[in-house]
Structure formats: structure tokens, C-alpha cells
Write a protein that holds these residues in place. Sequence first.
Motif, mmCIF file in Angstrom:
data_model
loop_
_atom_site.group_PDB
_atom_site.id
_atom_site.type_symbol
_atom_site.label_atom_id
_atom_site.label_comp_id
_atom_site.label_asym_id
_atom_site.label_seq_id
_atom_site.Cartn_x
_atom_site.Cartn_y
_atom_site.Cartn_z
ATOM 1 N N ALA A 1 1.200 -25.175 -27.855
ATOM 2 C CA ALA A 1 0.508 -25.787 -26.690
ATOM 3 C C ALA A 1 1.334 -26.521 -25.752
ATOM 4 O O ALA A 1 1.310 -26.537 -24.444
ATOM 5 N N ASN B 1 -4.455 -22.199 -19.543
ATOM 6 C CA ASN B 1 -3.930 -23.170 -19.175
ATOM 7 C C ASN B 1 -3.084 -23.537 -17.981
ATOM 8 O O ASN B 1 -2.339 -22.474 -17.816
ATOM 9 N N SER C 1 -0.320 -20.408 -14.728
ATOM 10 C CA SER C 1 -1.159 -20.377 -15.870
ATOM 11 C C SER C 1 -0.645 -19.744 -16.850
ATOM 12 O O SER C 1 0.101 -18.773 -16.823
ATOM 13 N N ASN D 1 -3.003 -19.193 -23.953
ATOM 14 C CA ASN D 1 -3.127 -20.060 -25.146
ATOM 15 C C ASN D 1 -3.409 -19.109 -26.426
ATOM 16 O O ASN D 1 -3.791 -17.997 -26.240
#
Length: 244
Positions: free
Chosen positions: A155, A238, A229, A232
Motif C-alpha cells: 500500500a 487508489n 491512480s 491495489n
Amino acid sequence: MFSSTPTPAAMAALFAATLSASYSAQADIVLSSTRVVYAQSAKNVTVNLINKGVNPLLAQVWLDDGREDANPQTLKLPFILTPPVSRLDPGKGQTVRITYLGQPVAQDRETLYWFNVLEVPPKPNADEKQSLLQLAFRTRIKLFFRPDGLKGSAAAAAGGLKWSWGEQGGNVAATIRNDSPYYVVLHSGDFVQNGKKYPLDLAQVAPFSTLTAPVKGLSAPGKGVVKFSTINDFGGLNQYESPL
């Protein structure tokens, strides 16, 4: 009834046809996810297949290491898939189990493999008189093998990308450096300067590597911001911003 189990040569998208008045060219088998993440400590991971069509289908599954057209029987990969072949009736599903066999794999970074599904329709009856177009569809999604103990997190990797100006074929481009041990899959992005957007031609960035991304329509580098973007682990998007 079904024809015999597809040969390795048939594991690429098959196309067997006679004449047809009309047909719908789309896959009927739907996967439960758009990507697979295999943590090394996991006993196994699963992918669910569902037949959304109206006919029974034969599904064959295998992994490859990026060589999309290689004969699967020649690929020595550290996994086993069960079941490798299954019948899916309309509206029914099948769980495919992927098991890591423990052979050596890079321990300082993720390794990318690809999960393949080939769906083969039933063989037409011999007495079927209407002209028929018969298609077999192949679906291919990413499988990330993630060793235990990697620093940071997947992440956080996207937010840690380093952007700078570069050049490709005489055109303005952005250079994206990934210093993390994780793959970062870039979905889309724009370089924004004085309120104007310049699209970036993006792809995935491998661990400890760089990607050169052309900036469409931009004649010269300048100060601005990149809005981009990433995809994920769960297939969602994201959003990030970074100066450039």
C-alpha cells in the motif's frame, strides 16, 4: 458432450469456426478477482470460477511466468493448481486451489506470475444442422508471489514512487522509480501544468526498477504535478499526487 481435454497448443485462445449468422463474442467464465496475491506463509490461495453462460463449459487453468505463448508443460513453476481441468455447468462454480511447492523464489522482492483460464464450449452434436461459430476464450490475470518479511508494504509503495523528467524517442517523458520490493500497477495518470492535463502512458513498475512514461502533448518539461491512480491488492483504485 465435450471434446477431449485441450492439448497444450490449445491453451492459447482457440478459434474453430464454420459459418454463423450471429454470436456474442465474450467469455462466460467470471473470476472472483482481477488479481491474486500469494503471501509466502499461506498454505494456499484460491480463485473462484463461475459460469455465467447458458451452456456447460470445460475450464482449464495454469500459470505462466510472463511467457504468454509458451507451452505450459515446459514451464517449471513452483506451484500446483487443482483441479487443472473442470466442468462448469450453467450458473455453477469451481474453486481452483493454488499451492506453493516451496522451491526457491526471490526473497528480496515480489515475483510476478500469470493465472490463466481457458474456457472451451461443448462439442456440437453431430446432427446439429445450423451453421455454428465456436470460440474458446482465455482469461489471464496477475499473480503476485509475496515473500514474508519484505520491508514496507504494498500500500505504501505507490506513494513512495519518485518522479523525474526523462526522454523517450526524442519525446518528453516521465521517469518513475520504484525503490520498494513491491510491484506498483499504475492505472492512469496526468501531468497537470497551469490547469491543463497531459495524459501519461503508464504501466506497472517492477520492484527496484524504473519506468519511462511518455507525456502526451507536452513539448517541453516544466514544473507541475502528477495525478495518478494505482490498482491495489483488491482490484480497487487508489489516488495519489506527486510533484514533477
